[in-house]
Scaffold this active site. Structure first.
Site, PDB file in Angstrom:
ATOM      1  N   GLY A 116      -5.893   5.401   0.150  1.00 50.72           N
ATOM      2  CA  GLY A 116      -7.271   5.356   0.634  1.00 50.72           C
ATOM      3  C   GLY A 116      -8.105   4.405  -0.199  1.00 50.72           C
ATOM      4  O   GLY A 116      -7.656   3.282  -0.525  1.00 50.72           O
ATOM      5  N   HIS A 161      -3.092  16.796  -1.227  1.00 54.82           N
ATOM      6  CA  HIS A 161      -3.645  16.884   0.122  1.00 54.82           C
ATOM      7  C   HIS A 161      -3.305  18.190   0.827  1.00 54.82           C
ATOM      8  O   HIS A 161      -3.744  18.411   1.965  1.00 54.82           O
ATOM      9  CB  HIS A 161      -3.164  15.698   0.963  1.00 54.82           C
ATOM     10  CG  HIS A 161      -3.892  14.426   0.655  1.00 54.82           C
ATOM     11  ND1 HIS A 161      -3.860  13.817  -0.569  1.00 54.82           N
ATOM     12  CD2 HIS A 161      -4.697  13.655   1.429  1.00 54.82           C
ATOM     13  CE1 HIS A 161      -4.602  12.722  -0.551  1.00 54.82           C
ATOM     14  NE2 HIS A 161      -5.124  12.603   0.657  1.00 54.82           N
ATOM     15  N   ASN A 221       1.459  11.057   6.763  1.00 58.94           N
ATOM     16  CA  ASN A 221       0.633  10.040   7.412  1.00 58.94           C
ATOM     17  C   ASN A 221       1.041   9.860   8.868  1.00 58.94           C
ATOM     18  O   ASN A 221       2.097   9.328   9.159  1.00 58.94           O
ATOM     19  CB  ASN A 221       0.802   8.710   6.654  1.00 58.94           C
ATOM     20  CG  ASN A 221      -0.218   7.679   7.055  1.00 58.94           C
ATOM     21  OD1 ASN A 221      -1.281   8.012   7.546  1.00 58.94           O
ATOM     22  ND2 ASN A 221       0.114   6.423   6.854  1.00 58.94           N
ATOM     23  N   ARG A 234     -12.040  25.731  50.643  1.00 56.83           N
ATOM     24  CA  ARG A 234     -11.732  24.575  51.474  1.00 56.83           C
ATOM     25  C   ARG A 234     -11.483  23.306  50.675  1.00 56.83           C
ATOM     26  O   ARG A 234     -10.714  22.442  51.088  1.00 56.83           O
ATOM     27  CB  ARG A 234     -12.897  24.368  52.453  1.00 56.83           C
ATOM     28  CG  ARG A 234     -12.804  23.120  53.275  1.00 56.83           C
ATOM     29  CD  ARG A 234     -13.821  23.047  54.414  1.00 56.83           C
ATOM     30  NE  ARG A 234     -15.106  23.616  54.143  1.00 56.83           N
ATOM     31  CZ  ARG A 234     -16.250  22.937  54.159  1.00 56.83           C
ATOM     32  NH1 ARG A 234     -16.244  21.644  54.384  1.00 56.83           N
ATOM     33  NH2 ARG A 234     -17.394  23.556  53.943  1.00 56.83           N
ATOM     34  N   TYR A 259       0.829  -1.207   0.000  1.00 59.91           N
ATOM     35  CA  TYR A 259       0.000   0.000   0.000  1.00 59.91           C
ATOM     36  C   TYR A 259       0.866   1.260   0.000  1.00 59.91           C
ATOM     37  O   TYR A 259       1.812   1.389   0.787  1.00 59.91           O
ATOM     38  CB  TYR A 259      -0.916   0.016   1.235  1.00 59.91           C
ATOM     39  CG  TYR A 259      -1.655   1.320   1.410  1.00 59.91           C
ATOM     40  CD1 TYR A 259      -2.766   1.609   0.623  1.00 59.91           C
ATOM     41  CD2 TYR A 259      -1.229   2.270   2.348  1.00 59.91           C
ATOM     42  CE1 TYR A 259      -3.438   2.815   0.776  1.00 59.91           C
ATOM     43  CE2 TYR A 259      -1.890   3.480   2.496  1.00 59.91           C
ATOM     44  CZ  TYR A 259      -3.003   3.743   1.708  1.00 59.91           C
ATOM     45  OH  TYR A 259      -3.666   4.926   1.841  1.00 59.91           O
TER      46      TYR A 259
END
Length: 502
Positions: free
Chosen positions: A52, A75, A187, A287, A45
């Protein structure tokens, strides 16, 4: 090599430079060489497939270099204002942290060039909007990668300039494509992680200020000191509560403002008293500070652990593993760890802001505190207004924080042809957390202004613990005691800048 929050702080806010040991670089090179051999005649890949949903298409050998350039250019589609330089710098260090795990198969020159960017103060243009935090910060990391290949623009020495021009000026060469440098550079979780590092440093700083403010207001109120006693807090058993109580005791050393219950209420002589002048127990915002800030401390401690683990993780896909002689396809780029932690940090800081706002209200409300003039007004009541309007700003800003407290981690919109069918929105979460942190500094600035003014109202400067006296004097160097009405906005900016010093 391990990258931790301390190293990040020294690089981001100090004079330290990033240095990658030779042994680490050799491991990166070995991983690259393994991938080069392993990838022959295999379908992997992002090396010889599309990205994708397009992974089902094989890419011919003649276009493999183009494939890597294409993911970077296609991108780089972010929108909005650019991220601050400190976030970009942190994101680049986080990306280096992922690469030096030697699980990405990238050429060592990518690490070397990113290191040069960090050390020379070269900051790529990264728009705020674009990441869904699932295949990591694809869009925003693509903007970094665009500059690595010599395109786009960078912020350098206070100016936006073409990247190619700055690289040439610095004697640097653009990143070359060898196998999968384009995909690896885009990535991973590095942008959300980088923002989270800066958030963590700010959150820890704010907690330190809030802890000191909580002691200071108890000094002003003349509280009984057993709210921070070791036996009381130890029996609750929570690490955070015990830690905050110990910090309050440490900070209180030398104070002559706090009361001892065993002296004033446990000794004989109270049988005939029907109504006590001083409050037997202070309001919760005074407190219960160990119980309120304790969970904040523990939340930040856990976030720090997760962030440091992410800084030293391989958030790539696929993972290239020379040890097992294999390439693994999975989802290490998914940002859920960071998204969830940043939501928790955000919620914890909103709680810190809510505490500060209530402490401010105590100081302003004369019928509640019973010892201070309305709104700490040292002028003429009715004619002058003290810090009345400052409280409006604190209340408004706190209300905005409460709205922003809505968890972002639970939001997911499928996209990418439903390939990314559940996403983390981690970068959005980190940015929302940053907005809350900015707001927190503003509210605490108003609280510190009020604390110093309350000390002047009571004339107890010399009775304060050395720790709170030091803060009082620091505030008074920035802004004088308030008597006549005056615009406060510049005073608040100075106090905020002082509080922001990490």
């Amino acid at each position: 090599m391990k990258i931790d929050i301390t190293l990040m702080r020294d690089i981001l806010f100090g004079e330290a430079r990033l240095h990658i040991p030779q042994q680490t670089m050799e491991a990166v090179a070995a991983c690259h060489h393994f991938l080069a051999d392993f990838a022959r005649d295999k379908v992997i890949y992002g090396i010889n497939t599309g990205f994708g949903p397009m992974a089902q298409w094989r890419v011919s050998d003649t276009h493999l270099r183009d494939l890597q350039y294409n993911i970077i250019r296609s991108h780089a589609t972010g929108a909005g204002e650019p991220l601050d330089d400190v976030f970009v710098r942190a994101a680049m260090i986080a990306r280096i942290g992922s690469f030096i795990q030697a699980k990405s198969g990238i050429h060592p020159e990518v690490v070397q060039l990113l290191t040069e960017f960090v050390n020379r103060g070269i900051h790529p243009f990264i728009p705020k909007h674009g990441s869904v935090g699932a295949s990591g910060d694809l869009v925003q990391l693509a903007h970094i990668a665009l500059c690595l290949i010599g395109e786009g623009k960078v912020h350098y020495r206070g100016q936006w300039r073409p990247t190619a021009e700055v690289l040439a000026e610095c004697g640097l060469s653009p990143m070359q494509i060898h196998i999968r440098e384009g995909l690896s550079a885009t990535n991973g979780t590095s942008v959300m992680t980088g923002i989270s590092v800066v958030n963590q440093l700010d959150a820890e700083n704010l907690l330190r200020h809030a802890t000191l403010a909580s002691l200071w207001i108890n000094e002003i109120a003349g509280s009984y000191d057993d709210f921070m006693a070791e036996p009381l807090n130890a029996c609750r058993r929570h690490e955070g509560q015990i830690h905050i109580a110990a910090e309050l005791r440490r900070l209180s050393l030398g104070s002559r403002c706090l009361k001892e219950r065993k002296v004033l209420l446990y000794d004989e002589g109270h049988a005939d008293v029907q109504v006590f002048k001083d409050k037997v127990q202070a309001y919760y915002s005074l407190r219960c500070t160990p119980q309120i800030l304790g969970p904040v401390y523990e939340t930040l401690q856990n976030a720090k652990r997760i962030i440091e683990e992410e800084l030293n993780s391989a958030s790539d896909n696929p993972i290239v593993d020379p040890e097992t002689q294999n390439v693994y396809h999975g989802g290490n780029f998914h940002g859920d760890y960071i998204s969830l932690e940043e939501d928790k940090v955000k919620i914890a800081i909103v709680r810190l802001v809510m505490l500060a706002e209530r402490q401010l209200n105590y100081l302003c409300h004369d019928r509640i505190n019973g010892i201070l003039p309305p709104f700490l007004n040292l002028g003429t009541l009715g004619l002058n207004y003290g810090i009345q309007a400052c409280q409006f700003t604190a209340t408004s800003t706190t209300a905005e924080c409460q709205t922003l407290a809505m968890p972002n981690y639970v939001h997911s919109i499928p996209n990418n042809n439903d390939n990314q069918d559940i996403v983390s929105m981690g970068t959005n979460t980190a940015e929302l957390c940053h907005q809350v942190l900015d707001n927190a500094y503003q509210v605490l600035s108003i609280l510190f202004l009020a604390l110093a003014q309350a000390v002047d109202c009571l004339g107890i400067q010399d009775k304060l613990a050395p720790a709170t006296r030091k803060q009082y004097e620091a505030i008074r160097r920035l802004t004088p005691t308030i008597v006549e009405d005056t615009p406060f906005y510049e005073d608040l900016v100075r106090i905020e800048q002082y509080l922001r010093q990490i």
